[in-house]
Motif scaffolding. Structure first.
Motif, PDB file in Angstrom:
ATOM      1  N   UNK A  33       0.828  -1.203   0.000  1.00  0.00           N
ATOM      2  CA  UNK A  33       0.000   0.000   0.000  1.00  0.00           C
ATOM      3  C   UNK A  33       0.864   1.256   0.000  1.00  0.00           C
ATOM      4  N   UNK A  34       1.959   1.227   0.760  1.00  0.00           N
ATOM      5  CA  UNK A  34       2.856   2.382   0.804  1.00  0.00           C
ATOM      6  C   UNK A  34       3.455   2.632  -0.574  1.00  0.00           C
ATOM      7  N   UNK A  35       3.933   1.577  -1.237  1.00  0.00           N
ATOM      8  CA  UNK A  35       4.506   1.735  -2.574  1.00  0.00           C
ATOM      9  C   UNK A  35       3.464   2.248  -3.562  1.00  0.00           C
ATOM     10  N   UNK A  36       2.256   1.697  -3.488  1.00  0.00           N
ATOM     11  CA  UNK A  36       1.187   2.138  -4.388  1.00  0.00           C
ATOM     12  C   UNK A  36       0.859   3.615  -4.179  1.00  0.00           C
ATOM     13  N   UNK A  37       0.800   4.043  -2.928  1.00  0.00           N
ATOM     14  CA  UNK A  37       0.491   5.442  -2.640  1.00  0.00           C
ATOM     15  C   UNK A  37       1.639   6.363  -3.021  1.00  0.00           C
ATOM     16  N   UNK A  38       2.872   5.895  -2.891  1.00  0.00           N
ATOM     17  CA  UNK A  38       4.007   6.681  -3.367  1.00  0.00           C
ATOM     18  C   UNK A  38       3.895   6.907  -4.869  1.00  0.00           C
ATOM     19  N   UNK A  39       3.551   5.845  -5.598  1.00  0.00           N
ATOM     20  CA  UNK A  39       3.395   5.957  -7.049  1.00  0.00           C
ATOM     21  C   UNK A  39       2.261   6.913  -7.400  1.00  0.00           C
ATOM     22  N   UNK A  40       1.152   6.820  -6.666  1.00  0.00           N
ATOM     23  CA  UNK A  40       0.019   7.699  -6.927  1.00  0.00           C
ATOM     24  C   UNK A  40       0.384   9.161  -6.661  1.00  0.00           C
ATOM     25  N   UNK A  41       1.155   9.407  -5.599  1.00  0.00           N
ATOM     26  CA  UNK A  41       1.585  10.777  -5.286  1.00  0.00           C
ATOM     27  C   UNK A  41       2.512  11.314  -6.366  1.00  0.00           C
ATOM     28  N   UNK A  42       3.410  10.468  -6.869  1.00  0.00           N
ATOM     29  CA  UNK A  42       4.312  10.894  -7.933  1.00  0.00           C
ATOM     30  C   UNK A  42       3.549  11.168  -9.224  1.00  0.00           C
ATOM     31  N   UNK A  43       2.530  10.328  -9.499  1.00  0.00           N
ATOM     32  CA  UNK A  43       1.743  10.499 -10.720  1.00  0.00           C
ATOM     33  C   UNK A  43       1.010  11.838 -10.725  1.00  0.00           C
ATOM     34  N   UNK A  44       0.594  12.305  -9.550  1.00  0.00           N
ATOM     35  CA  UNK A  44      -0.118  13.579  -9.468  1.00  0.00           C
ATOM     36  C   UNK A  44       0.767  14.747  -9.907  1.00  0.00           C
ATOM     37  N   UNK A  45       2.080  14.564  -9.779  1.00  0.00           N
ATOM     38  CA  UNK A  45       3.009  15.641 -10.131  1.00  0.00           C
ATOM     39  C   UNK A  45       3.639  15.451 -11.505  1.00  0.00           C
ATOM     40  N   UNK A  46       3.337  14.311 -12.154  1.00  0.00           N
ATOM     41  CA  UNK A  46       3.969  14.004 -13.433  1.00  0.00           C
ATOM     42  C   UNK A  46       3.257  14.697 -14.585  1.00  0.00           C
ATOM     43  N   UNK A  89       2.211  -9.090   1.081  1.00  0.00           N
ATOM     44  CA  UNK A  89       1.397  -9.074  -0.128  1.00  0.00           C
ATOM     45  C   UNK A  89       1.697  -7.807  -0.922  1.00  0.00           C
ATOM     46  N   UNK A  90       2.192  -7.984  -2.140  1.00  0.00           N
ATOM     47  CA  UNK A  90       2.515  -6.861  -3.008  1.00  0.00           C
ATOM     48  C   UNK A  90       1.671  -6.944  -4.268  1.00  0.00           C
ATOM     49  N   UNK A  91       0.780  -5.992  -4.473  1.00  0.00           N
ATOM     50  CA  UNK A  91       0.027  -5.877  -5.717  1.00  0.00           C
ATOM     51  C   UNK A  91       0.801  -4.954  -6.638  1.00  0.00           C
ATOM     52  N   UNK A  92       1.143  -5.444  -7.830  1.00  0.00           N
ATOM     53  CA  UNK A  92       2.045  -4.690  -8.709  1.00  0.00           C
ATOM     54  C   UNK A  92       1.328  -3.537  -9.384  1.00  0.00           C
ATOM     55  N   UNK A  93       1.041  -2.527  -8.575  1.00  0.00           N
ATOM     56  CA  UNK A  93       0.379  -1.330  -9.097  1.00  0.00           C
ATOM     57  C   UNK A  93       1.188  -0.082  -8.777  1.00  0.00           C
ATOM     58  N   UNK A  94       2.525  -0.243  -8.762  1.00  0.00           N
ATOM     59  CA  UNK A  94       3.372   0.896  -8.405  1.00  0.00           C
ATOM     60  C   UNK A  94       4.550   1.058  -9.365  1.00  0.00           C
ATOM     61  N   UNK A  95       4.332   0.696 -10.633  1.00  0.00           N
ATOM     62  CA  UNK A  95       5.358   0.920 -11.631  1.00  0.00           C
ATOM     63  C   UNK A  95       6.514  -0.059 -11.517  1.00  0.00           C
ATOM     64  N   UNK A  96       7.637   0.319 -12.110  1.00  0.00           N
ATOM     65  CA  UNK A  96       8.799  -0.570 -12.158  1.00  0.00           C
ATOM     66  C   UNK A  96       9.981  -0.075 -11.328  1.00  0.00           C
ATOM     67  N   UNK A  97       9.934   1.168 -10.880  1.00  0.00           N
ATOM     68  CA  UNK A  97      11.056   1.726 -10.114  1.00  0.00           C
ATOM     69  C   UNK A  97      10.763   1.588  -8.628  1.00  0.00           C
ATOM     70  N   UNK A  98      11.063   0.423  -8.061  1.00  0.00           N
ATOM     71  CA  UNK A  98      10.743   0.180  -6.655  1.00  0.00           C
ATOM     72  C   UNK A  98      11.653  -0.903  -6.095  1.00  0.00           C
ATOM     73  N   UNK A  99      11.673  -0.952  -4.790  1.00  0.00           N
ATOM     74  CA  UNK A  99      12.435  -1.998  -4.122  1.00  0.00           C
ATOM     75  C   UNK A  99      11.879  -2.278  -2.742  1.00  0.00           C
ATOM     76  N   UNK A 100      11.955  -3.536  -2.330  1.00  0.00           N
ATOM     77  CA  UNK A 100      11.632  -3.957  -0.967  1.00  0.00           C
ATOM     78  C   UNK A 100      12.791  -4.812  -0.490  1.00  0.00           C
ATOM     79  N   UNK A 101      13.331  -4.489   0.667  1.00  0.00           N
ATOM     80  CA  UNK A 101      14.466  -5.257   1.167  1.00  0.00           C
ATOM     81  C   UNK A 101      14.544  -5.230   2.672  1.00  0.00           C
TER      82      UNK A 101
END
Length: 385
Positions: free
Chosen positions: A259-272, A298-310
């Motif tokens: 959810x955090x990754x998805x929301x990060x992507x959504x926030x970035x999209x608002x500025x793109x 659980x990761x739903x791939x709705x946050x683009x391709x530039x991401x990482x979890x570690x």
């Protein structure tokens, strides 16, 4: 009385080959310190989530049983079969517990540096802290400020250094804001104070409304309740405001990291200014540093391709930055022990209390407001022959 004839009590955790966890108190020899070591009478040691992992080994404590005698209790519980594979290296090995603690130096080695610590109250790191006495190398000690008690200094390493190293990671990897989960913990409160001091935008994620109130009373600007119906919308709004693309997640399991990754992507999209089917080119990173969530991530791939979890742990990070930088961080902890890095506890337990089934049921929750200290010398005589 010769040093090698003295004995002190120590809390031990054993996983047997049949999957039974056994917690016990054992008497261990109290060693004489070497030249650059000190012997510390431990008076306070916190029960951190990382300690619970070693102590309880994932056993089902709701069905724990107590036996033995009042002075030598035994607590037993079953470790789920699914957990045993990951515990193979410790099966049959009785393990001491407790990452950190604090107490008074009662003996010192022959070196001038060791002798200078005699009678001082120090915080110590190095494992086996749920012990009446602990022999520790000088480099694993932190002299507490004048007037500081062992209880005030007991959590001088794990939480403070973790919070500081999160900031070091942020700066070293070129981020300017961050997200933190389980943010109402002692560690979360420390991180909030640091970010306020250093004007680093911080998005705090908690699980209860009273925790929202707590952090806001401490000056936190962005505090979100992950159980609220409006959580996703509020998280996108907070990430848009802060620009945070780095998160430290204490939960690990479940949907939150995704959810955090998805929301990060959504926030970035608002500025793109333009659309890309690969998502934003800005890298989004979630570091998992805890395991409060025991289920799968659980990761739903709705946050683009530039991401990482570690995974991220403070000890390897400290090894990476080296002794000089680590010492700088430790000195800051000592200087701000009663302010930035102050910890709070629900109560203090003796070694015997720590094996009480009702007490285990409370402290094993690792919940905000239910963190306890163990005082290994409370209600017990000193080391004996």
């Amino acid at each position: 009385m010769q040093p090698d004839t003295r004995m002190g009590l120590q809390l031990r955790s054993l996983v047997k080959s049949d999957g039974e966890l056994e917690l016990s108190l054992v008497r261990k020899p109290v060693p004489a310190p070497a030249a650059n070591e000190v012997l510390v009478r431990i008076e306070a040691a916190p029960i951190n989530p990382s300690d619970l992992g070693l102590l309880l080994a994932g056993a089902d404590m709701s069905r724990a049983a107590k036996s033995g005698t009042p002075d030598q209790p035994l607590v037993s519980a079953r470790v789920p079969d699914a957990m045993l594979r990951s515990l193979a290296a410790r099966v049959g090995v009785s393990m001491p517990v407790g990452n950190e603690g604090a107490g008074v130096v009662v003996e010192a080695g022959s070196s001038a540096a060791a002798q200078a610590l005699l009678g001082k109250t120090v915080a110590v790191l190095g494992g086996a802290m749920y012990s009446q006495y602990r022999c520790i190398p000088l480099e694993q000690c932190l002299v507490l400020p004048a007037g500081a008690t062992a209880a005030e200094g007991a959590s001088s390493f794990v939480n403070p250094l973790t919070a500081l190293c999160m900031i070091e990671t942020l700066r070293g990897e070129g981020y300017s804001a961050l997200v933190h989960t389980a943010a109402a913990s002692n560690l979360g409160q420390m991180l909030n104070r640091i970010c306020l001091q250093e004007k680093i935008p911080l998005v705090n994620i908690v699980r209860h409304e009273d925790q929202v109130t707590l952090l806001r009373s401490m000056g936190a600007a962005h505090v979100l309740n992950s159980s609220a119906p409006s959580f996703i919308a509020e998280l996108i709004e907070a990430l848009t405001a802060t620009g945070a693309t780095l998160a430290f997640d204490a939960i690990g399991g479940g949907k939150l990291a995704g959810q955090i990754l998805m929301c990060m992507e959504a926030a970035l999209a608002k500025k793109s200014a333009q659309y890309s089917r690969y998502g934003s080119p800005v890298h989004k990173q979630v570091y998992v540093y805890g395991g409060l969530g025991t289920g799968p991530m659980e990761l739903s791939r709705n946050f683009g391709m530039a991401w990482g979890v570690g995974g991220w742990l403070v000890t390897p990070f400290l090894q990476k930055i080296g002794p000089a930088a680590t010492q700088r961080l430790k000195e800051r902890v000592a200087a701000e022990l009663k302010t930035t890095f102050a910890s709070s506890y629900a109560g203090e337990l003796s070694l015997l209390d720590a094996l009480d089934l009702e007490a285990i049921a409370i402290y094993s929750k690792a919940a905000t407001g239910h963190k306890y200290l163990i005082n290994p010398n409370r209600g017990l005589a000193g080391a004996s022959s």
